[in-house]
Design a protein around this motif. Structure first.
Motif, short mmCIF file in Angstrom:
data_model
loop_
_atom_site.label_atom_id
_atom_site.label_comp_id
_atom_site.label_asym_id
_atom_site.label_seq_id
_atom_site.Cartn_x
_atom_site.Cartn_y
_atom_site.Cartn_z
N GLN A 271 8.02 1.06 -7.87
CA GLN A 271 6.94 2.21 -7.28
C GLN A 271 8.55 3.12 -6.30
OE1 GLN A 271 5.33 4.51 -8.51
NE2 GLN A 271 3.09 4.90 -6.86
N GLU B 240 1.62 11.92 -6.42
CA GLU B 240 0.17 11.71 -7.46
C GLU B 240 -0.89 12.41 -8.25
OE1 GLU B 240 -1.04 6.66 -6.02
OE2 GLU B 240 -2.00 8.87 -5.41
N LEU C 219 3.65 11.60 -0.79
CA LEU C 219 3.13 10.93 -1.99
C LEU C 219 2.09 11.13 -2.41
CD1 LEU C 219 4.76 7.73 -0.44
CD2 LEU C 219 5.66 9.34 -1.94
N ARG C 220 1.34 11.45 -2.22
CA ARG C 220 -0.59 11.82 -2.60
C ARG C 220 -0.11 13.07 -3.32
NH1 ARG C 220 -3.23 10.28 2.91
NH2 ARG C 220 -4.16 8.68 2.69
N GLN D 154 1.01 -1.51 0.08
CA GLN D 154 0.05 -0.08 0.03
C GLN D 154 0.74 1.27 -0.39
OE1 GLN D 154 -3.25 -0.37 0.05
NE2 GLN D 154 -3.01 -2.77 -0.40
N LEU D 155 0.14 2.80 -0.20
CA LEU D 155 1.33 3.65 -0.16
C LEU D 155 1.32 3.96 0.70
CD1 LEU D 155 1.85 5.68 -3.09
CD2 LEU D 155 -0.02 7.07 -1.97
N SER E 218 5.10 4.63 2.45
CA SER E 218 5.84 6.75 3.16
C SER E 218 7.03 5.01 3.92
CB SER E 218 4.78 6.62 3.64
OG SER E 218 4.94 7.54 4.56
N HIS F 257 1.72 -1.33 -4.97
CA HIS F 257 2.75 -0.79 -5.41
C HIS F 257 3.70 -1.87 -5.28
CE1 HIS F 257 0.59 3.23 -5.73
NE2 HIS F 257 0.32 2.89 -4.24
#
Length: 206
Positions: A36, A21, A17-18, A2-3, A7, A32
């Motif tokens: 990534q 994006e 990170l968002r 996951q994102l 992180s 990811h």
């Protein structure tokens, strides 16, 4: 992955990170992987270490994602994008300094382009030496060049040994920007050492 895992692995805050994006610096994916992670590390190096703007970073990333981009072209684009000082002038001082830079490149058999921003920086440094009446510093050019040829060749070997283009570009940015700082710091430390040795050698013996 996951994102939030990205992180944690990269040390980049989740909200950053968002933002990456939203601004298309990294792809928005449901899952990811290691690619990534490498892309986030590269974006961080371009923006935070290299000081590039987002548009310039996007241009580099576009080259990276282009299937026919060679590594040498990619690394060249990065080098030319990194901020550097120097602006051309029409006066005689600039013309003399430019010829001196050409002479140095010819003498060292360097394959370099006048479009490299560092070319202007070098010429401007020669102009400043002349303005200040410090032309005798030019006697150090060969010593500088010889030492830095070894440094640059070692750095390039580290870059091309990286297993993927993202890691190679990240290494190029950090080697250039942080390497400049390290070289400057080491030189000042060695200056202190050299002065200390000189004082000790010239001190009268008891």
């Amino acid at each position: 992955m996951q994102l939030s895992d990205v992180s944690r692995r990269t040390g980049v805050p989740l909200h950053t990170l968002r933002t990456y994006e939203r601004r298309r610096l990294i792809p928005a994916l449901p899952e990811h992987g290691e690619a990534q992670i490498r892309r986030v590390e590269l974006v961080r190096a371009l923006l935070e270490v290299g000081g590039l703007g987002e548009l310039e970073a996007l241009r580099i990333l576009g080259l990276l994602d282009c299937s026919d981009t060679t590594l040498s072209r990619l690394l060249g684009a990065v080098q030319y994008s990194l901020p550097t000082a120097g602006s051309a002038s029409d006066d005689g001082n600039w013309a003399r300094a430019e010829e001196r830079a050409h002479a140095l490149a010819r003498a060292r058999n360097w394959r370099v382009s006048e479009h490299n921003p560092a070319w202007r920086t070098l010429i401007q440094s020669f102009v400043v030496m002349e303005w200040l009446g410090q032309e005798d510093l030019l006697r150090l050019l060969d010593a500088y060049a010889e030492a830095l040829e070894k440094v640059a060749e070692a750095e390039v070997r580290l870059v091309v040994e990286r297993p993927d283009p993202e890691s190679a570009v990240t290494r190029m940015v950090t080697a250039t920007v942080i390497g400049d700082t390290v070289i400057a710091a080491l030189r000042r430390l060695v200056h202190e050492h050299a002065v200390s040795r000189l004082e000790c050698s010239s001190a009268p013996t008891a």
